[in-house]
Write a protein that holds these residues in place. Structure first.
Motif, PDB file in Angstrom:
ATOM      1  N   THR A 168      35.749  36.827  26.277  1.00 19.17           N
ATOM      2  CA  THR A 168      36.762  37.858  26.118  1.00 19.17           C
ATOM      3  C   THR A 168      36.007  39.162  26.902  1.00 19.17           C
ATOM      4  OG1 THR A 168      37.236  37.174  23.885  1.00 19.17           O
ATOM      5  CG2 THR A 168      37.988  39.448  24.415  1.00 19.17           C
ATOM      6  N   PRO A 169      37.086  39.364  28.010  1.00 15.34           N
ATOM      7  CA  PRO A 169      36.521  40.426  28.709  1.00 15.34           C
ATOM      8  C   PRO A 169      36.560  41.890  27.918  1.00 15.34           C
ATOM      9  CG  PRO A 169      38.397  39.791  29.561  1.00 15.34           C
ATOM     10  CD  PRO A 169      38.300  39.015  28.531  1.00 15.34           C
ATOM     11  N   ARG A 179      38.115  41.742  33.534  1.00 12.92           N
ATOM     12  CA  ARG A 179      39.084  40.942  33.246  1.00 12.92           C
ATOM     13  C   ARG A 179      39.417  40.444  34.840  1.00 12.92           C
ATOM     14  NH1 ARG A 179      41.354  37.033  31.608  1.00 12.92           N
ATOM     15  NH2 ARG A 179      41.268  37.912  29.326  1.00 12.92           N
ATOM     16  N   ASP A 203      38.950  36.559  36.085  1.00 17.10           N
ATOM     17  CA  ASP A 203      39.770  35.914  36.909  1.00 17.10           C
ATOM     18  C   ASP A 203      39.698  35.344  38.194  1.00 17.10           C
ATOM     19  OD1 ASP A 203      41.499  36.177  34.466  1.00 17.10           O
ATOM     20  OD2 ASP A 203      42.998  37.774  35.399  1.00 17.10           O
TER      21      ASP A 203
END
Length: 182
Positions: free
Chosen positions: A9-10, A16, A20
């Protein structure tokens, strides 16, 4: 690696984006753990802290001329927690290192500048938190000018990079992990 990344979980938008980008890189490049992949490769880093999170070990990297967390190239190893442990031991000399959790603590992508025959490329860095005894004195390797235990305020002043600030923020939000893996 993909399962570990998918479960992470970023903390913020920057992480994030790095998560990705790293996930796409791993999915599209079977040789992502090899340093011979010239445009970029996977690295493993260790965020080494005291159990309470009031002190952090950083190394002053010779090639980059900056204070950074210990870490390095996977060189074909897909277990990046193992890579992070190996690099932390080599770069700090610390023997009291304990993996805080078997999952990534942070994910970052950063550019490595061209240097000599080495072309500009990216490190897809998966970082793991380790605890160490702050009474154990670290020792610098040939890759570093220095290695030290630093307070959080010293880290902020010596290494203002956003990715280090993010790890400090995470650490202050949850200073200790529930379990320690030996």
């Amino acid at each position: 690696m993909l399962a570990l990344l998918a479960a992470h979980t970023p903390y913020d938008g920057d992480e994030r984006a790095a998560l990705d980008r790293t996930t796409r890189f791993v999915r599209t490049h079977a040789d992502c753990f090899e340093r011979s992949r010239l445009d970029g490769h996977m690295t493993g880093s260790a965020w080494v802290t005291s159990a309470g999170g009031d002190r952090v070990v950083l190394v002053h990297h010779i090639k980059l001329g900056r204070w950074l967390q210990p870490g390095g190239h996977a060189d074909g190893e897909s277990d990046l927690a193992r890579v992070a442990l190996r690099e932390a031991q080599e770069e700090t000399g610390l023997r009291s290192l304990l993996l805080a959790a078997p999952r990534p603590y942070d994910v970052d992508v950063h550019a490595i500048p061209e240097r000599g025959a080495e072309v500009r490329h990216f490190h897809y860095d998966v970082r793991f938190r380790f605890f160490a005894n702050p009474d154990e004195a670290p020792s610098a390797s040939a890759e570093s000018h220095a290695v030290r235990w630093l307070t959080v305020d010293e880290v902020r002043s010596l290494a203002p990079e956003r990715s280090l600030a993010r790890m400090i923020e995470k650490m202050q939000a949850q200073p200790t992990e529930e379990r320690v893996i030996r």
